[in-house]
Write an enzyme that holds these catalytic residues in place. Structure first.
Site, PDB file in Angstrom:
ATOM      1  N   SER A 158      24.662 -17.174  36.026  1.00 19.47           N
ATOM      2  CA  SER A 158      23.272 -15.708  35.493  1.00 19.47           C
ATOM      3  C   SER A 158      22.397 -17.265  35.631  1.00 19.47           C
ATOM      4  O   SER A 158      21.808 -17.863  37.110  1.00 19.47           O
ATOM      5  CB  SER A 158      22.768 -15.329  34.479  1.00 19.47           C
ATOM      6  OG  SER A 158      21.967 -14.503  33.749  1.00 19.47           O
ATOM      7  N   HIS A 211      24.268 -12.233  39.500  1.00 17.29           N
ATOM      8  CA  HIS A 211      23.872 -10.710  39.319  1.00 17.29           C
ATOM      9  C   HIS A 211      22.553 -11.017  39.035  1.00 17.29           C
ATOM     10  O   HIS A 211      21.070 -11.719  39.186  1.00 17.29           O
ATOM     11  CB  HIS A 211      24.548 -10.476  37.587  1.00 17.29           C
ATOM     12  CG  HIS A 211      23.626 -11.040  36.582  1.00 17.29           C
ATOM     13  ND1 HIS A 211      22.995 -10.781  35.802  1.00 17.29           N
ATOM     14  CD2 HIS A 211      23.870 -12.405  36.139  1.00 17.29           C
ATOM     15  CE1 HIS A 211      22.681 -10.573  34.906  1.00 17.29           C
ATOM     16  NE2 HIS A 211      22.638 -12.392  35.159  1.00 17.29           N
TER      17      HIS A 211
END
Length: 409
Positions: free
Chosen positions: A104, A127
């Site tokens: 992330s 993501h």
């Protein structure tokens, strides 16, 4: 050697939850850890940008390299960006070392450093940005626009690091991709894998075509455009020719002393031409009549001198290899166009037009052909032939040898 183990201060002296001592410096290299969630609250909630950047500010003058060890699940985007920009603004060279996972927000902190190193068996996770909102439709639309802006912002960091486009990473991020160290290196996010030995140039080559099968690339852009691929339409996969061609180019590299395996055909032929041009011919007029041994002509660095017959053979083989490569390209492109005709995407009369387009812009033309709907152009006779109207009784009669019956108008 663990730089954090000796002379570690008490917990109250730590400047960030990421186990950052005050400071760990050796030979001008400062080592820091990002081993927690990235969170604006800091303290028990994770590492805030304020805490982390205070540790950077406390580094002494003269630091030439900041080595950031990462094992983090990521966290808040804006604090991650603040940490990254604090590293960017420091005059020292920054090296991110992923020891466990850079997920992330931690993934773009790592990718934004001057060098991103993957430890063996470490991973990266990317993501789309995630957010929460409560309100009416206008609030929700604004929240969606904010998330899309953040996605593009994050993708720009990956793009700058890898050399791939922002659109490429915007297509990859929704897949919630976990990447191994090797995949991170292949994608361009990582610069190297720490602890992995460099593989030598392969000398022996084997025909593995008997084991070939479609493998299904995980990435839509993983197919190399210049090599025959079993995933392309038609029948472009001619492995016998490909193996012979690879043997030829490997032999050329070996004889020329070229260790770079990523050279194109044009670059390899240019190296051959240069080596031939640099080869000194004996000057018969200047040769003494006595049996004294003539002085050897100087050889430029990077050049290889071989017997004239061997060079002539290399030239012949290079010409054959270029011809074989051109033939493969032509046959492969013909297969692409024929497959589009067979699927009813284009008319047979358009064959030469699309072959010319493939020669100019193969990737764009393949994409255009794939966008045409199948079955637009009929590929079989419309209606039924007389043989299709034969009844079951007539088939049985014919099988029994009773002859056939003419179909009346």
């Amino acid at each position: 050697m663990n730089p954090f183990k000796p002379n570690r201060p008490p917990a109250a002296a730590l400047t960030a939850r990421a186990e950052i001592p005050t400071p760990v410096v050796a030979n001008g290299v400062a080592t820091l850890r990002l081993y927690d969630v990235i969170d604006a609250w800091g303290g028990d909630w994770g590492v805030s940008a304020g805490e982390f950047n205070a540790a950077i500010d406390a580094l002494p003058d003269g630091i030439t390299e900041i080595r950031l060890l990462i094992n983090s699940p990521g966290g808040e985007v804006w604090d991650g960006l603040a940490i990254l920009n604090a590293l960017r603004s420091h005059p020292a060279r920054t090296v991110a070392v992923v020891e466990g996972i850079a997920a992330s927000a931690a993934s773009f902190v790592a990718a934004g450093c001057d060098e991103m190193v993957m430890s063996r068996n470490s991973e990266v996770y990317i993501h789309n940005a995630i957010g929460y909102a409560s309100g009416d439709a206008e609030v929700m639309r604004a929240a969606a626009e904010d998330l899309e802006r953040l996605d593009r912002n994050i993708a720009s960091i990956y793009a700058e690091k890898s050399g791939k486009s922002i659109e490429y990473w915007l297509a990859e991020m929704p897949k919630d991709r976990f990447m191994t160290a090797e995949e991170a290196l292949e994608s361009g996010l990582a610069d190297r894998i720490e602890g992995a030995d460099a593989a030598p140039v392969a000398r022996a080559r084997f025909d593995m075509s008997m084991f070939a099968r479609p493998r299904g690339d995980r990435s839509p852009q993983a197919t190399l455009p210049e090599l025959p691929s079993s995933t392309e339409p038609g029948d472009p996969n001619r492995k016998d020719d490909l193996v012979a061609y690879e043997d030829l180019t490997a032999g050329l590299r070996e004889r020329l002393g070229v260790t770079e395996t990523a050279l194109t055909d044009e670059q390899l032929l240019a190296a051959l031409d240069e080596s031939l041009a640099e080869r000194a011919e004996p000057d018969e007029a200047a040769a003494p009549a006595a049996e004294a041994t003539p002085a050897a002509a100087p050889v430029a660095d990077g050049s290889v001198v071989v017997e004239a017959g061997a060079f002539a053979e290399l030239q012949r083989q290079a010409a054959l290899g270029a011809t074989a490569h051109a033939t493969q390209q032509t046959q492969r492109r013909e297969g692409i166009v024929q497959n589009a005709i067979n699927e009813g995407r284009i008319a047979p009369a358009s064959r030469e037009h699309f072959l010319a387009l493939l020669g100019k812009d193969e990737a764009g033309t393949v994409a255009a052909l794939a966008s045409f709907p199948k079955g637009t152009i009929p590929v079989a006779e419309i209606g039924h032939s007389e043989s299709e109207a034969v009844t079951d009784n007539q088939r049985l009669a014919a099988k029994a040898g009773w002859g056939t019956t003419k179909k009346e108008a």
